[in-house]
Structure formats: structure tokens, C-alpha cells
Design a protein around this motif. Sequence first.
Motif, PDB file in Angstrom:
ATOM      1  N   LEU A 259      40.801  38.493  42.102  1.00 26.64           N
ATOM      2  CA  LEU A 259      39.732  39.358  41.305  1.00 26.64           C
ATOM      3  C   LEU A 259      38.759  40.134  42.073  1.00 26.64           C
ATOM      4  O   LEU A 259      38.317  41.098  41.951  1.00 26.64           O
ATOM      5  CB  LEU A 259      38.907  38.193  40.367  1.00 26.64           C
ATOM      6  CG  LEU A 259      39.555  37.698  39.181  1.00 26.64           C
ATOM      7  CD1 LEU A 259      38.716  36.786  38.573  1.00 26.64           C
ATOM      8  CD2 LEU A 259      39.973  38.734  38.226  1.00 26.64           C
TER       9      LEU A 259
ATOM     10  N   LYS B 160      48.320  46.326  43.874  1.00 30.81           N
ATOM     11  CA  LYS B 160      48.196  45.880  42.287  1.00 30.81           C
ATOM     12  C   LYS B 160      49.539  46.135  41.706  1.00 30.81           C
ATOM     13  O   LYS B 160      50.075  45.390  40.776  1.00 30.81           O
ATOM     14  CB  LYS B 160      47.138  46.808  41.655  1.00 30.81           C
ATOM     15  CG  LYS B 160      46.610  46.209  40.381  1.00 30.81           C
ATOM     16  CD  LYS B 160      45.343  46.935  40.221  1.00 30.81           C
ATOM     17  CE  LYS B 160      44.813  46.076  38.973  1.00 30.81           C
ATOM     18  NZ  LYS B 160      43.658  46.597  38.314  1.00 30.81           N
TER      19      LYS B 160
ATOM     20  N   ARG C 114      32.213  44.384  34.726  1.00 25.65           N
ATOM     21  CA  ARG C 114      33.374  43.759  34.837  1.00 25.65           C
ATOM     22  C   ARG C 114      33.226  42.872  36.205  1.00 25.65           C
ATOM     23  O   ARG C 114      33.788  41.635  35.803  1.00 25.65           O
ATOM     24  CB  ARG C 114      34.582  44.706  35.420  1.00 25.65           C
ATOM     25  CG  ARG C 114      35.046  45.431  33.977  1.00 25.65           C
ATOM     26  CD  ARG C 114      36.227  46.369  34.613  1.00 25.65           C
ATOM     27  NE  ARG C 114      37.139  45.767  35.170  1.00 25.65           N
ATOM     28  CZ  ARG C 114      38.381  44.976  35.031  1.00 25.65           C
ATOM     29  NH1 ARG C 114      38.540  44.775  33.633  1.00 25.65           N
ATOM     30  NH2 ARG C 114      39.243  44.580  35.823  1.00 25.65           N
TER      31      ARG C 114
ATOM     32  N   TYR D  67      51.717  43.301  42.706  1.00 24.94           N
ATOM     33  CA  TYR D  67      51.224  41.830  42.406  1.00 24.94           C
ATOM     34  C   TYR D  67      50.550  42.015  40.720  1.00 24.94           C
ATOM     35  O   TYR D  67      50.696  40.569  40.425  1.00 24.94           O
ATOM     36  CB  TYR D  67      49.991  41.664  43.277  1.00 24.94           C
ATOM     37  CG  TYR D  67      49.789  40.184  43.689  1.00 24.94           C
ATOM     38  CD1 TYR D  67      50.919  39.702  44.450  1.00 24.94           C
ATOM     39  CD2 TYR D  67      48.592  39.725  43.933  1.00 24.94           C
ATOM     40  CE1 TYR D  67      50.868  38.290  44.915  1.00 24.94           C
ATOM     41  CE2 TYR D  67      48.526  38.369  44.654  1.00 24.94           C
ATOM     42  CZ  TYR D  67      49.607  37.758  45.138  1.00 24.94           C
ATOM     43  OH  TYR D  67      49.387  36.452  45.687  1.00 24.94           O
ATOM     44  N   GLY D  68      50.350  42.840  40.258  1.00 25.74           N
ATOM     45  CA  GLY D  68      50.146  42.757  38.726  1.00 25.74           C
ATOM     46  C   GLY D  68      48.950  42.093  38.635  1.00 25.74           C
ATOM     47  O   GLY D  68      47.938  41.959  39.325  1.00 25.74           O
ATOM     48  N   GLN D  69      49.045  41.039  37.601  1.00 24.07           N
ATOM     49  CA  GLN D  69      47.854  40.254  37.149  1.00 24.07           C
ATOM     50  C   GLN D  69      47.358  39.160  38.182  1.00 24.07           C
ATOM     51  O   GLN D  69      46.507  38.641  38.163  1.00 24.07           O
ATOM     52  CB  GLN D  69      48.107  39.549  35.832  1.00 24.07           C
ATOM     53  CG  GLN D  69      48.183  40.491  34.696  1.00 24.07           C
ATOM     54  CD  GLN D  69      46.820  41.514  34.362  1.00 24.07           C
ATOM     55  OE1 GLN D  69      45.888  40.848  34.750  1.00 24.07           O
ATOM     56  NE2 GLN D  69      47.199  42.612  34.083  1.00 24.07           N
ATOM     57  N   LYS D  70      48.156  39.106  39.396  1.00 25.69           N
ATOM     58  CA  LYS D  70      47.946  38.098  40.236  1.00 25.69           C
ATOM     59  C   LYS D  70      47.102  38.359  41.361  1.00 25.69           C
ATOM     60  O   LYS D  70      46.556  37.531  42.180  1.00 25.69           O
ATOM     61  CB  LYS D  70      49.255  37.567  40.810  1.00 25.69           C
ATOM     62  CG  LYS D  70      50.060  36.819  39.964  1.00 25.69           C
ATOM     63  CD  LYS D  70      51.348  36.381  40.305  1.00 25.69           C
ATOM     64  CE  LYS D  70      52.155  35.545  39.598  1.00 25.69           C
ATOM     65  NZ  LYS D  70      53.602  35.114  40.183  1.00 25.69           N
TER      66      LYS D  70
ATOM     67  N   LEU E 158      33.992  38.971  35.142  1.00 29.21           N
ATOM     68  CA  LEU E 158      35.173  38.258  35.803  1.00 29.21           C
ATOM     69  C   LEU E 158      34.834  37.204  36.775  1.00 29.21           C
ATOM     70  O   LEU E 158      35.433  36.081  36.826  1.00 29.21           O
ATOM     71  CB  LEU E 158      35.698  39.497  36.613  1.00 29.21           C
ATOM     72  CG  LEU E 158      36.743  40.289  35.791  1.00 29.21           C
ATOM     73  CD1 LEU E 158      37.330  41.431  36.494  1.00 29.21           C
ATOM     74  CD2 LEU E 158      37.761  39.674  34.770  1.00 29.21           C
TER      75      LEU E 158
ATOM     76  N   ASP F  89      40.124  43.366  43.296  1.00 23.68           N
ATOM     77  CA  ASP F  89      40.228  44.072  42.082  1.00 23.68           C
ATOM     78  C   ASP F  89      38.609  44.807  41.973  1.00 23.68           C
ATOM     79  O   ASP F  89      38.443  46.048  41.921  1.00 23.68           O
ATOM     80  CB  ASP F  89      40.739  43.644  40.783  1.00 23.68           C
ATOM     81  CG  ASP F  89      41.430  44.561  39.922  1.00 23.68           C
ATOM     82  OD1 ASP F  89      41.557  45.774  40.341  1.00 23.68           O
ATOM     83  OD2 ASP F  89      41.678  44.238  38.640  1.00 23.68           O
TER      84      ASP F  89
END
Length: 188
Positions: A55, A46, A90, A49-52, A94, A58
Motif C-alpha cells: 500500500l 504493479k 486513498r 505484483y497486482g493486488q499484492k 488505505l 501505491d
Amino acid sequence: ARRRLKPLRTVVAWRGRAEWDQVMVGLYCGDSRLQQDALDRVTAWKSRYGQKMPLAVDCTAELIRCKVLDSSGRLMSQELILSYGLALVRFVNLITERKQKMASIPLRQLAREVDIPVWVVDLRHELTHGKLPRLALCRKGCDVVLDWLRKTYWSRQLGNNLCEESEDEDEEEEQEDTNAELGNDAWA
């Protein structure tokens, strides 16, 4: 002379298939120490890769983190309900969000379309708008969602056969048990 195009490369946060497999097995192994190692690896992914970050990865990590906390015995029942609850809310939000942006569709219908048990959406609704459910129901919701993620995401990513096919009768019986529980004071 015609120039050859190089195949497109996809940049991912994990080092390769072996690391992916190791994390997948670690998350689903049931050993909280190995699960924590896998969660640490997902945290590293994470950060790269961050927001990429997918889902499903995560959501799986959040739900497994709840199970690890639960098995540690460090949290009280109410804290565990809130932890599981946030992870479940979530997940439903999501997973259904992408389809929801196209048109206003009820969550129960979206859940049916992606084969999420409707009672999980009902659980999400109660966690968000009603009384908090019992811890046992949150644990059951977590297990069902983790199984759904394993079958629909993790196992399909690499074409492996980690998931076993369930009998339709077992699924129907579990659905009936859950519906009965939801109808009977399950939220008290």
C-alpha cells in the motif's frame, strides 16, 4: 539424517535492492523527469505484483504522480485539487483500513496511533464531505504524507538513512500553523 530446510523465498516485483533503491531515490528526488521514470517502474511492478503491491508504494506513486502533473502545468487548479484530494483520501483510507476492520475506531485516533498528523485526517474529511480546500493546502498535505511515507516505510525497508530526524519544535510549529490555517476559512 535430518533434512535441511531451505529458507523461504519471497517473490517481489522488483529485480533486487538496486532497483528498489533507484526507484525510491527517483520518487523522492524532486526532478519530475526522474520521478516519471520511477513512476513507470512502479507501474511495471504493479503489473507484475497486482493486488499484492504494498500500500505504501501505491500511495507514494499516486502522490508523486500528482506532483509531476502539478509541475507540468497541464492541469488547472480545480483539477489538481481533485487529483491531490483523491490521492490523500486513498492514503488515509488505505493506511487506516486494516485497523478499522478490527473495530470501529475514529480515524483521528487511528491517525494518532500511526503518527499521521490529525490535520491530514481533517483534510481528508473535508475532501470527502465538505467544500474542496485550496490547492496550497492539498500540496502541503501531499508533502507531509510523502514525508511520512518516506520515514515510516521507504527508509525502513532497507534500513537506509534517507530520512533526517526533524526537530520536535519544527513539527509543533508546523502543526500550529496548519491548525490555524484549518480554522481560518481554509476550505473556501
